[in-house]
Write a protein that holds these residues in place. Sequence first.
Motif, PDB file in Angstrom:
ATOM      1  N   LEU A   1       3.523  -3.233  16.128  1.00 31.54           N
ATOM      2  CA  LEU A   1       2.925  -3.035  14.805  1.00 31.54           C
ATOM      3  C   LEU A   1       3.742  -3.786  13.765  1.00 31.54           C
ATOM      4  O   LEU A   1       4.970  -3.694  13.749  1.00 31.54           O
ATOM      5  CB  LEU A   1       2.906  -1.539  14.464  1.00 31.54           C
ATOM      6  N   ASN A   2       3.061  -4.514  12.884  1.00 37.31           N
ATOM      7  CA  ASN A   2       3.728  -5.177  11.767  1.00 37.31           C
ATOM      8  C   ASN A   2       4.013  -4.174  10.665  1.00 37.31           C
ATOM      9  O   ASN A   2       3.141  -3.387  10.300  1.00 37.31           O
ATOM     10  CB  ASN A   2       2.854  -6.302  11.194  1.00 37.31           C
ATOM     11  N   GLU A   3       5.211  -4.223  10.123  1.00 43.49           N
ATOM     12  CA  GLU A   3       5.569  -3.371   9.000  1.00 43.49           C
ATOM     13  C   GLU A   3       5.170  -4.090   7.711  1.00 43.49           C
ATOM     14  O   GLU A   3       5.758  -5.101   7.357  1.00 43.49           O
ATOM     15  CB  GLU A   3       7.071  -3.085   9.027  1.00 43.49           C
ATOM     16  N   VAL A   4       4.133  -3.574   7.060  1.00 41.25           N
ATOM     17  CA  VAL A   4       3.647  -4.184   5.818  1.00 41.25           C
ATOM     18  C   VAL A   4       3.625  -3.173   4.674  1.00 41.25           C
ATOM     19  O   VAL A   4       3.145  -3.479   3.588  1.00 41.25           O
ATOM     20  CB  VAL A   4       2.232  -4.793   5.990  1.00 41.25           C
ATOM     21  N   THR A   5       4.154  -1.978   4.904  1.00 43.29           N
ATOM     22  CA  THR A   5       4.002  -0.897   3.932  1.00 43.29           C
ATOM     23  C   THR A   5       5.151  -0.789   2.936  1.00 43.29           C
ATOM     24  O   THR A   5       5.162   0.117   2.121  1.00 43.29           O
ATOM     25  CB  THR A   5       3.844   0.455   4.660  1.00 43.29           C
ATOM     26  N   SER A   6       6.092  -1.707   2.971  1.00 47.83           N
ATOM     27  CA  SER A   6       7.259  -1.594   2.094  1.00 47.83           C
ATOM     28  C   SER A   6       7.134  -2.392   0.798  1.00 47.83           C
ATOM     29  O   SER A   6       8.051  -2.393  -0.008  1.00 47.83           O
ATOM     30  CB  SER A   6       8.513  -2.062   2.835  1.00 47.83           C
ATOM     31  N   GLY A   7       6.017  -3.082   0.613  1.00 48.20           N
ATOM     32  CA  GLY A   7       5.848  -3.902  -0.581  1.00 48.20           C
ATOM     33  C   GLY A   7       5.127  -3.161  -1.682  1.00 48.20           C
ATOM     34  O   GLY A   7       5.012  -1.943  -1.687  1.00 48.20           O
TER      35      GLY A   7
END
Length: 163
Positions: A116-122
């Motif tokens: 899974l790509n981590e994209v939730t920190s932006g």
Amino acid sequence: MKILYFGGQKSGKSSLAEKKALALTKNKPFYVATYNNSYDDKEMHKRVDKHKKSREDSFITIEEQRDLTKVLKPNQTYLVDCISMWIFNNLDEEEQYLKTQLEELEKIDCNIVFVLNEVTSGVIPFDKDSRKFVDLTGIIGQKLAKICDEVYEVKFGLESRLK
């Protein structure tokens, strides 16, 4: 055994997940490729080709973009790369549809290594579809972390076990 590898773009999560899947079985594991290759995106085609070359003859490839429950069977080992593309391919579906698929996968007596790509920190994206994608990535990531026996965060090719 269910295992999750997550991290940013080019963090090394796929390579580590491949090694884990190979270590979990004496037979050739299955590589479930979720990318929808119908887009005319030459750069993504290069990425897909690089992934294929890296796994060469070590995996049996299955391409399934939308319904993972159709291809995963008991007593096998699977690498699902990647859940982010699966979410993107199912962006028109309701959240519960995706959660239900994961609940069905949890019940299958097999090894599954998820990427899974981590994209939730932006920041919160401006457009509706991007917001939905980021939100679903966080929700599905939480669901996967809950159902998985092991969870690894990957940065710069280094894995940190969280669970």
